[in-house]
Every structure is written in structure tokens, then in C-alpha cells.
Scaffold this active site. Sequence first.
Site, mmCIF file in Angstrom:
data_model
loop_
_atom_site.group_PDB
_atom_site.id
_atom_site.type_symbol
_atom_site.label_atom_id
_atom_site.label_comp_id
_atom_site.label_asym_id
_atom_site.label_seq_id
_atom_site.Cartn_x
_atom_site.Cartn_y
_atom_site.Cartn_z
ATOM 1 N N ASN A 43 -10.772 -8.747 -0.906
ATOM 2 C CA ASN A 43 -10.536 -8.025 0.426
ATOM 3 C C ASN A 43 -11.603 -8.260 1.430
ATOM 4 O OD1 ASN A 43 -7.806 -6.796 -0.597
ATOM 5 N ND2 ASN A 43 -9.496 -5.686 -1.795
ATOM 6 N N ASP B 203 0.792 -1.179 0.163
ATOM 7 C CA ASP B 203 0.113 -0.118 -0.011
ATOM 8 C C ASP B 203 0.942 1.266 -0.039
ATOM 9 O OD1 ASP B 203 -2.073 -1.637 0.109
ATOM 10 O OD2 ASP B 203 -2.311 -1.518 2.247
ATOM 11 N N ASP C 221 -13.917 -4.644 -2.087
ATOM 12 C CA ASP C 221 -13.751 -4.386 -0.411
ATOM 13 C C ASP C 221 -15.025 -4.366 0.131
ATOM 14 O OD1 ASP C 221 -11.009 -3.330 -0.748
ATOM 15 O OD2 ASP C 221 -11.758 -2.113 -2.182
ATOM 16 N N GLY D 15 -6.683 4.811 -8.450
ATOM 17 C CA GLY D 15 -6.800 5.878 -9.401
ATOM 18 C C GLY D 15 -6.927 5.633 -10.742
#
Length: 584
Positions: A504, A281, A439, A368
Site C-alpha cells: 500500500n 475494507d 503501509d 486482527g
Amino acid sequence: MESALLPSHFFSTKTELSRNNLNFQSKRSFSIRASAQGADTVTLLDYGAGNVRSVRNAIKSLGFNIKDVQTPEDILNADSLIFPGVGAFAAAMDVLNKNGMAEALCAYIENDRPFLGICLGLQLLFESSEEKGLVKGLGLIPGVVGRFDSSNGIRVPHIGWNALQITKGSGILNDVAEQHVYFVHSYRAVPSTDNKEWISSTCNYGDNFIASVRRGNVHAVQFHPEKSGGKKVIVISICWSFNTGKVLAFEVIHNKASYKIQRDTKGKASGLAKRVIACLDVRANDKGDLVVTKGDQYDVREHTKENEVRNLGKPVELAQQYYKDGADEVSFLNITGFRDFPLGDLPMLQVLRYTSENVFVPLTVGGGIRDFTDGSGRHYSSLEVASEYFRSGADKVSIGSDAVYAAEAFLRTGVKTGKSSLEQISRVYGNQAVVVSIDPHRVYLKNPKDVDFKAVRVANPGPNGEEYVWYQCTVNGGREDRPIGAYELAKAVEELGAGEILLNCIDCDGQGKGFDIDLIKLVSDAVTIPVIASSGAGTEKHFSEVFRKTNASAALAAGIFHRKEVPIQSVKEHLLKESIEVRT
């Protein structure tokens, strides 16, 4: 800046043919002339799609210069030619045909000139492909390139490290027979009586397909030698005869990396290996420096008076270390927006460029990947952003929030617009280049009929004894809930063109108590594309547990690797002892 997008003619469908019109009719008007480029120069055919930076870096690391093909004559004058094809078959053939390079390639290869094709560079040698209807290839090798059949239970795309079966001696395959090499593709050519004289190795994935071909000085491989790094880093080498100035043969050489698997647990490659992925990350700290951080349920700040961003190292240095330690892939997640930067100046691009110089395993970048406008008012499409990442060294891009919005729209209307970032990028670069990051968090239920989304019974009841959960998806780094479940999202993005899912779990993130087995089993059973298990790894046993209990193709970890609590080497040794195949 010059756009990284391919020219508009790249997407032409004029090369689509009927099944009765397969023969490539070349004028063969070119003549082969002696080259003056020198014995230390390799000619590279880069037609403008995907990541060829790793191939360039592999060649340069061996001390060779690179001459890029600009005209058909550059092909004909080459002493050696490497064609690292990526992207879609039809689009590539359209480019080659329109600029005259298809004829030059055929003339060069038919004159037995030294040639190495990689991935699509192998497939284009065949008569045709079924990728977009039936599309004519160069026609040098008999056979039609078709899609893997997922109906027999295999995951498509074929992503990961698999074993080769050598069919005849070939210099390019020395010492590779007992190793895993890296594949990433959805289409393949199959052996037949008509092409058997070309085949130098096969691979089994559902059925046998052609992994490499050789005839004289002509070689081509379906796998990626420039990405097949690890204990023995496989890079492209060329044997030269300085007396004649000609290439004698292509070979594969091995540079030892630092990690070693204990001899008593070492396994020979026999099939598709489970992947162990290191995730970094990356964000800017309060001083503006890029650092690798790690969240605790997505909170990346230290619980101190200063409340500073957790700093676990520099991204390029950590990536290089994980490569040496034996990581099968390295994944970067950009968790800072950087939206005011011109595209060419985005900090993550520089991270990728530096990393790809010394890391020869697949690189994924996420965060992004969407349309944005920089501080000067210049607008960039998600496809432009992804293209720049590919050109800077990424092999795959990971899409998060944008994929959620696209899936919601698709489920609401039932219509594929073709305009979402997921659809655009997969159409140009292939679905094997697109990962969707999901997520979700748990929402406990007493009755599975209480929601319109897929709910499952969980092994561990909720805080009030609830036996069921549904997994609600989020966007914006887990900060915003969306009205869609992980099951529904996974099914939708597969339909829209995703080639892989990074799964995740906010509840498990940073806890070190193991992966959410219920979630991973739910999603990996629902789709036919590979699923990467993420969030919660704390011990080596958590990796074997997720591979034993679910259909996950890979498992990813971050904090335990950053803090050196569980080395990658220890994970692989444990998996081997548990009879789970991994790359050694």
C-alpha cells in the site's frame, strides 16, 4: 469451542528420510468392500489443515452429500473420494501414517477406485518431497517433489492463474486447455520418463511441471478447480451410473458467471496472468452493522456534520458481485478490532462463511491476525485465529502490524525465533497462505545518505524540490510510524516466511492518481515473492502502467470498483488491448 489447531502430532518430523530410503512399504492389509453410502454421496478426506470449505461448497452446489473420512475403513468403503490436501507435505504424511490412512489410500487407489486429489493431494502420490529434508510420500507415482527455482527470475510461490498444456485426453480437463486455472504452491513435481504415463497436463512456470495426472479412475490436479472461477466457474462434478452405483469419471463442468470480455479482445490462456483484485475494507459503523467502507488516506469517515462511517455496501453482496464481474481474487480487510468477541463469534468469520458459498475465487482476509484475549479472559494465539479464518473460507491471511514488529526484531537480532504470527502460520500452512500488508508513507530527502534506510530517486520531486524519498512503514492502520523502511521490511518478511506482499501507499490512498510506481518498483525488485500493487488506482491505464513499469504480479483496487467508476471488466479489456495477459 473446539480449537481449529491441528493436533500436536501433526508437526512430527519422524517421516524425514535419507535419500537412500524412498520406497513406500505398505502392508496392503486392507480389503476393498462394497459401499452402502449411495450414489449421491462424495467421501471427503479432510485431515484438518487449511481451507476446504470451498471444496465442500462446490460439491454441495452440485447436489451431492458429503461423508467425511473418520477411519481408514471410510476410505475403503467410498464410492468416490476427494482429497483436497493443503499445508505441508511432511505434516500431512505424518497424519496419514499415524492414523492408518496412508495404507488405506494406497489400497483404494491401486484398486483403480474413483479418486480426485487437489494440490497437496496430488503431491502426496509421489515417492517423496524435499519440502522438509527428504520426506517419503505414498510412492504411487515415480518422482520427487521439489521447490521451484527462483534463481531464473520467477516468483515463488507460484500464485495466480496459469495455462495448461494438455498431454492426453482426460475427462477432467474438457474445455480447460484455453483457460487459466488457479495455482498456489511453492513445490512441484516434474515430468520424467518414469512418470510420463501418468501425466495428463503440464504447466510452464520457469520450467515445465506436472499440472495433473490420470490413470484409469484416478485423477489429481496441482491447481485448484474449486477456486478456478470466473467466466466459466470450474467446480468439481462427478458422473454417476445409477445402474451400478459407481462413479464413472470425474469431470469439470462450467457454470457461466455474468461478466463477458468483448470477443475482439478475448485472449487464450498462454501463461501466467496478471491478477486484478477487488479489496473490501470492512468495519462496523456507528450502529454496529458491518459495512464496506473506503478511506481517503486511511480516513473512512464522511466529512459531514454527522461524521458517519462511509458506507459503500454490504461485504458479502459486494464480494459476490465482484466475483461475477471477473475479479481474480477478493480481499477482505477487517479494520475493526472486535477484540472482545470469542474467536468463534468474530463477525468476519461469518462474512467468510457466507461469501465462500457462492464465490469460487481465492479469498484473503486481513486485520486482527494476532494474539488476543476476549472479554471473558480466553486467550487465543495468532495461529488459532488464522486457523479459524482458514476453516471459515479464507485461502490466505494478511498480516500487518504484527509482521512489522517481527521484522524489526529479526533485523535487530538476526535471529528467527519462530514465535511470531508470520513464522507460526507459514510453518503450518505454507508461505503461500501468508500475505504481509505493508503501509508506508513518503519521507522526502535532499540527500539519500541522510537516513540509514533504502532511499530512491523519485520521478516527481517533493514539495521543496527534494529528489529522493525513503518509505517509512507504519502500524495500527497508518497511525503510528515505525523505524523501518518498506524495502527493509519486505526483505525481512520474505526471510521470515511471507509468501506474498500487499504493498500500500498512504500518500496515494484514495487519490485516484495512479499507483506509486517508485515504491512498487523498489519493493518488487527487492524480493522474489509476488507483490500486489495497491493504493491510487483511478483509471484503467493505471493498471497497465504498473504492470509495464514494475514487476508487480497483481494490482488491487477498492473505491473505483465500489463506486462503479471503473468496472473490473473494463480494466481487463484494457489490459488485453495492451497485450497484458489476464484471465478472461
